[in-house]
Structure formats: C-alpha cells, structure tokens
Design a protein around this motif. Structure first.
Motif, PDB file in Angstrom:
ATOM      1  N   ASN A 151       0.808  -1.213   0.000  1.00 23.07           N
ATOM      2  CA  ASN A 151       0.000   0.000   0.000  1.00 23.07           C
ATOM      3  C   ASN A 151       0.846   1.271   0.000  1.00 23.07           C
ATOM      4  OD1 ASN A 151      -2.467   1.411   0.022  1.00 23.07           O
ATOM      5  ND2 ASN A 151      -2.338   1.703   2.231  1.00 23.07           N
ATOM      6  N   LYS A 152       2.042   1.225   0.575  1.00 18.04           N
ATOM      7  CA  LYS A 152       2.900   2.409   0.576  1.00 18.04           C
ATOM      8  C   LYS A 152       3.342   2.761  -0.847  1.00 18.04           C
ATOM      9  CE  LYS A 152       4.722   2.507   5.279  1.00 18.04           C
ATOM     10  NZ  LYS A 152       5.926   2.556   6.143  1.00 18.04           N
ATOM     11  N   ILE A 209      -9.262  -4.041   9.828  1.00 15.59           N
ATOM     12  CA  ILE A 209      -8.181  -5.019  10.001  1.00 15.59           C
ATOM     13  C   ILE A 209      -8.760  -6.400  10.258  1.00 15.59           C
ATOM     14  CG2 ILE A 209      -6.231  -5.718  11.462  1.00 15.59           C
ATOM     15  CD1 ILE A 209      -5.751  -2.779  12.042  1.00 15.59           C
ATOM     16  N   TYR A 210      -9.715  -6.469  11.176  1.00 16.57           N
ATOM     17  CA  TYR A 210     -10.255  -7.754  11.592  1.00 16.57           C
ATOM     18  C   TYR A 210     -11.713  -7.583  12.001  1.00 16.57           C
ATOM     19  CZ  TYR A 210     -11.285 -11.585  14.868  1.00 16.57           C
ATOM     20  OH  TYR A 210     -11.878 -12.635  15.522  1.00 16.57           O
ATOM     21  N   ASP A 211     -12.582  -8.423  11.450  1.00 12.35           N
ATOM     22  CA  ASP A 211     -13.988  -8.480  11.843  1.00 12.35           C
ATOM     23  C   ASP A 211     -14.286  -9.890  12.318  1.00 12.35           C
ATOM     24  OD1 ASP A 211     -14.762  -5.813  11.152  1.00 12.35           O
ATOM     25  OD2 ASP A 211     -14.767  -6.402   9.049  1.00 12.35           O
ATOM     26  N   ILE A 212     -14.991  -9.993  13.417  1.00 10.21           N
ATOM     27  CA  ILE A 212     -15.295 -11.314  13.971  1.00 10.21           C
ATOM     28  C   ILE A 212     -16.769 -11.648  13.761  1.00 10.21           C
ATOM     29  CG2 ILE A 212     -15.654 -10.369  16.305  1.00 10.21           C
ATOM     30  CD1 ILE A 212     -14.544 -13.088  17.359  1.00 10.21           C
ATOM     31  N   TYR A 286      -0.183  -1.538   7.811  1.00 13.83           N
ATOM     32  CA  TYR A 286       0.850  -1.993   8.736  1.00 13.83           C
ATOM     33  C   TYR A 286       1.853  -2.953   8.114  1.00 13.83           C
ATOM     34  CZ  TYR A 286      -2.507   0.123  11.828  1.00 13.83           C
ATOM     35  OH  TYR A 286      -3.360   1.025  12.407  1.00 13.83           O
ATOM     36  N   GLY A 287       1.630  -3.339   6.865  1.00 11.92           N
ATOM     37  CA  GLY A 287       2.590  -4.237   6.245  1.00 11.92           C
ATOM     38  C   GLY A 287       2.208  -4.653   4.842  1.00 11.92           C
ATOM     39  N   ILE A 288       3.105  -5.383   4.214  1.00  8.20           N
ATOM     40  CA  ILE A 288       2.917  -5.905   2.858  1.00  8.20           C
ATOM     41  C   ILE A 288       2.353  -7.312   2.967  1.00  8.20           C
ATOM     42  CG2 ILE A 288       4.091  -6.548   0.713  1.00  8.20           C
ATOM     43  CD1 ILE A 288       6.269  -4.476   1.519  1.00  8.20           C
ATOM     44  N   ILE A 289       1.305  -7.601   2.189  1.00 11.84           N
ATOM     45  CA  ILE A 289       0.754  -8.952   2.219  1.00 11.84           C
ATOM     46  C   ILE A 289       1.010  -9.653   0.885  1.00 11.84           C
ATOM     47  CG2 ILE A 289      -1.016  -8.233   3.862  1.00 11.84           C
ATOM     48  CD1 ILE A 289      -3.082  -8.587   1.649  1.00 11.84           C
ATOM     49  N   TYR A 299       1.831 -14.450   3.432  1.00  9.40           N
ATOM     50  CA  TYR A 299       2.949 -13.713   4.027  1.00  9.40           C
ATOM     51  C   TYR A 299       2.453 -12.344   4.493  1.00  9.40           C
ATOM     52  CZ  TYR A 299       5.909 -17.082   1.492  1.00  9.40           C
ATOM     53  OH  TYR A 299       6.507 -18.221   1.011  1.00  9.40           O
ATOM     54  N   PHE A 300       2.912 -11.945   5.687  1.00 11.28           N
ATOM     55  CA  PHE A 300       2.659 -10.591   6.159  1.00 11.28           C
ATOM     56  C   PHE A 300       3.969 -10.009   6.663  1.00 11.28           C
ATOM     57  CE2 PHE A 300       1.533  -7.598   9.637  1.00 11.28           C
ATOM     58  CZ  PHE A 300       0.955  -6.626   8.841  1.00 11.28           C
ATOM     59  N   SER A 301       4.461  -9.003   5.953  1.00 13.32           N
ATOM     60  CA  SER A 301       5.745  -8.381   6.290  1.00 13.32           C
ATOM     61  C   SER A 301       5.489  -6.971   6.829  1.00 13.32           C
ATOM     62  CB  SER A 301       6.635  -8.313   5.046  1.00 13.32           C
ATOM     63  OG  SER A 301       7.856  -7.658   5.334  1.00 13.32           O
ATOM     64  N   PRO A 302       5.640  -6.738   8.149  1.00 13.67           N
ATOM     65  CA  PRO A 302       5.354  -5.414   8.714  1.00 13.67           C
ATOM     66  C   PRO A 302       6.291  -4.354   8.145  1.00 13.67           C
ATOM     67  CG  PRO A 302       6.467  -6.805  10.324  1.00 13.67           C
ATOM     68  CD  PRO A 302       6.142  -7.686   9.155  1.00 13.67           C
ATOM     69  N   ASN A 303       5.747  -3.153   7.905  1.00 17.24           N
ATOM     70  CA  ASN A 303       6.574  -2.070   7.359  1.00 17.24           C
ATOM     71  C   ASN A 303       6.449  -0.787   8.176  1.00 17.24           C
ATOM     72  OD1 ASN A 303       4.006  -1.263   6.662  1.00 17.24           O
ATOM     73  ND2 ASN A 303       4.328  -1.337   4.450  1.00 17.24           N
ATOM     74  N   THR A 304       5.993  -0.928   9.426  1.00 15.53           N
ATOM     75  CA  THR A 304       5.922   0.213  10.323  1.00 15.53           C
ATOM     76  C   THR A 304       6.187  -0.247  11.750  1.00 15.53           C
ATOM     77  OG1 THR A 304       4.502   1.969  11.198  1.00 15.53           O
ATOM     78  CG2 THR A 304       3.427  -0.077  10.556  1.00 15.53           C
TER      79      THR A 304
END
Length: 405
Positions: A151-152, A209-212, A286-289, A299-304
C-alpha cells in the motif's frame, strides 16, 4: 479455568458468496509472468485497471469474492451464460446471479481466459456505485497466481513464480483454499487475559483489520480474550445485496492480534452477521501482504514500527435502509438520547443529502482522517430534525489501563 485457553475454530463451510457451483473455471494463458500494477486505494478498496475486449475498466481486487462484472460490461460483450445460481452475501441476503464465461481479461500483460464470472448491477447498490468500480477480481481467477500488495508503493505484483518476490518464510503461514472459489483462509492468534486461535478469511475487499463473526465471538466470549466496548441493536454492514437486518451486535477490544508472528495492538472491531471472521484491507497500513495461491501460503511483512491500531470514530455507524443513509449501531451511550437505529441522516456539514451528491457526502464522513467535528442533521421516524455535532474519539469505556502500548 486455565489462564491460557486455546480455542480452535475451523470455518470453511461457506463464505460471503455462498454457493454450490464450482467457480474454479478458467486458466491463465500467460506463463512465466511478473507484472507490476499500480492501484488506487479508495475507501479501503484496492482498485486496479483491467482490460476486456480492448477497453480498460476499474475493478476491486477482492480475495473474499469470486470474479464479478457489471451488468453494463455484460450487456456490451455478451459472454456465454453458464447458469443462474442463488448467491448469499455477507449479511445472508440471497438473490439469483448469472454465471458467465469471461472469454478474456487482461491485467497488465497477463491474460486470463474462460473465467467463471458473476454478473451484478453495481449501480443498484449506492456504496459500490460510489467506488466507481466496474467489477471484482476474485480468488477463483487468482488461484493459479501469487499476488503481493504494497500500500505504501500502491503496487500489486502478480506472478506465477515466488522467486520473483521478496518474501521471508518466517513471516508466513499455510493457507487453505475453499473448493468452490479458492477463497484463502489463514490461522491467526489472539491475546487478552487468555489466548485463542481462529481460522479467518483473507478478504482484501473488506474494510478494517479484523472483523469477527458474531457466532464465533459467542465461542470466545467466556474466555476473557475480548473486552466489550459496546452493545447495540441495529444494523451496519452493507453486502452486495444491501444492508443487514436489525440485530444485536457488539463492539469489542482485542488487546493483541498476532498474524504470522507479528503482533498488532488494540484492535477495535465489531461483530458481523457473516459465517466467517476475516482480516481486511486496513491491514495494508501496517505491512505488505502476499497471497501465494500456488504454494498455499500467506505472508505478512510489517513495514511500520507503530503497532497501535486503535482509531477514534464518531461513536455510531451508518448503513443503508431503503437506499437511504441512516443511523446503524449507536455505540456511544451519550448519543442514545439523541439518535437511534433507522434515523435518517439528511445532511452532513450543512450539505443536504440527495441522489446527486450522495457519494460526495459519504466521502466527507469516511475519508476524513482528522478529528474535526462533523455536524450531522438527523431526522427521526417521528419527523423531528436535530443537528448533532460530533468529533471522532476513542470509545468512552476504552480506558488506558485496557490498552496495550
């Protein structure tokens, strides 16, 4: 009760587009491809350019759905009809939709052929009309590919070879794909006073981010993982066939959400009517997926370094009822004497809401990142009109002691 309780929920029975017809039809004509696509991020929707019969359209990249084209595209290209099938959206609303074979669709230089695709009149839903989208790119078409979303950089990388991408296996987890449309599911972990684990849909078409799912929260409720921030009777979520029916739902605080080893703090979420819980497009802040459909890994790579996800809001939600913008759930108790579910929102910041400016007004509400007050003009069922000035804030019951720093 044990301090650390591990709860397993396997939730692969259905998804937002419940159906029994196999939509995993079609192939990727291009081989050994690596394509970089620039996207627009509009109201947490990933819009990418696609080409059909020489014309470029804007499609939402939605891994929680199958392929969809607008009725306008259908009328223009007249693809082969397979059959009409009943489809249920995330709110349980059901309608029949035509399934067609899309002869050719191009994303950059990658060509997809004979893809099973649903047909839907996007203009019948004001929310989708506001996005300016002409359709959806779904998991049934992506099932033989790998996608990486940054997203960045506002880029999607599309390939059939993982070696073309920069990924770290330590930041990954196995995924499971549904049989009928290859929707990807991954395990995530929770940490509150106790611990839990859930299998959720990776849904790039969903906000947040997350819905339950409400039924799943019912399993976790007694385990001291989530904290209730609010309870309200109303409706909020808008599916492809419109709004949800009135029901009681919960606003929750999840202290820690762990995705592939990365911990995100202070997740504020609301229960939904859907069969499945999901992680959505706000995760991209919060990251690249990377979703590797071929090798079945996520894969989830945090970028912050900022892992605190709590964001202030207006204390109530909005939804559609009879194609009108109305109050959904009222979470802030201080608002309960002023507004209730179903009250019509007739103006925002003195801009009267009508058919011609609906999208502009919606954008004022949803795209404002600042905490400046907004004035809502509300009309009750009894006809009483009230101006209410509200600024975004964290839920009143969310005290510092309940948050993870």
């Amino acid at each position: 009760m044990k301090k650390n309780i591990l709860i397993f929920l396997i939730l692969l029975a259905s998804n937002s587009y419940a159906q029994k017809v196999d939509l995993n039809i079609g192939e990727t004509k291009t081989k050994n491809y690596f394509e970089k696509i620039t996207f627009e991020f509009v109201k947490e929707k990933i819009l990418i350019p696609v080409k059909i019969e020489g014309k470029t359209y804007r499609f939402i990249l939605d891994t929680g759905s199958p392929n969809v084209i607008s009725k306008e595209i259908y009328d223009l290209i007249k693809p082969k009809l397979i059959k009409s099938i009943p489809i249920s959206d995330a709110n349980g609303n059901e309608k029949n939709m035509d399934v067609v074979l899309l002869n050719k669709l191009e994303i950059g230089n990658v060509t997809f052929e004979q893809t099973a695709t649903l047909v839907y009149d996007l203009n019948s839903n004001p929310i989708f009309e506001c996005s300016g989208a002409d359709g959806f790119i779904g998991s049934n078409m992506l099932r033989n590919s790998i996608i990486q979303i940054d997203n960045k950089k506002k880029t999607v990388l599309l390939t059939d070879n993982l070696k073309n991408l920069s990924v770290n296996k330590k930041e990954s987890n196995k995924i499971q794909l549904t049989e009928t449309q290859s929707s990807p599911f991954v395990w995530i972990k929770f940490k509150g006073k106790n611990k839990g684990k859930e299998q959720v849909l990776i849904d790039t078409g969903a906000d947040g981010i997350y819905d339950i799912a409400k039924d799943n929260y019912g399993v976790f409720r007694e385990e001291n993982i989530f904290e209730i921030l609010g309870e309200s009777e109303g409706a909020s979520s808008i599916g492809i066939f419109g709004g949800a029916s009135k029901n009681t739902h919960f606003k929750l605080l999840l202290p820690i959400l762990e995705i592939n080893g990365t911990e995100l703090n202070n997740i504020i979420t609301e229960t939904t009517n859907d069969d499945n819980s999901r992680i959505g497009a706000e995760l991209l802040e919060y990251g690249i997926i990377t979703i590797d459909y071929i090798n079945k890994r996520f894969y989830f790579s945090p970028n912050t370094s900022d892992k605190n996800t709590a964001k202030p809001d207006y204390g109530f939600t909005r939804t559609l009822k009879d194609n009108k913008l109305v109050v959904g759930f009222v979470w802030d108790k201080s608002l309960l004497t002023k507004i209730k579910y179903g009250d019509a929102i007739i103006a925002v910041n003195q801009m009267e809401l009508n058919e011609s400016n609906f999208c502009e007004v919606i954008n004022q509400i949803t795209e404002s990142k600042e905490n400046k007050p907004i004035t809502f003009k509300i009309k009750s069922d009894e006809g009483k009109i009230t101006d209410i000035e509200i600024e975004k804030k964290l839920p009143p019951t969310m005290y510092k002691k309940n948050r993870v720093e």
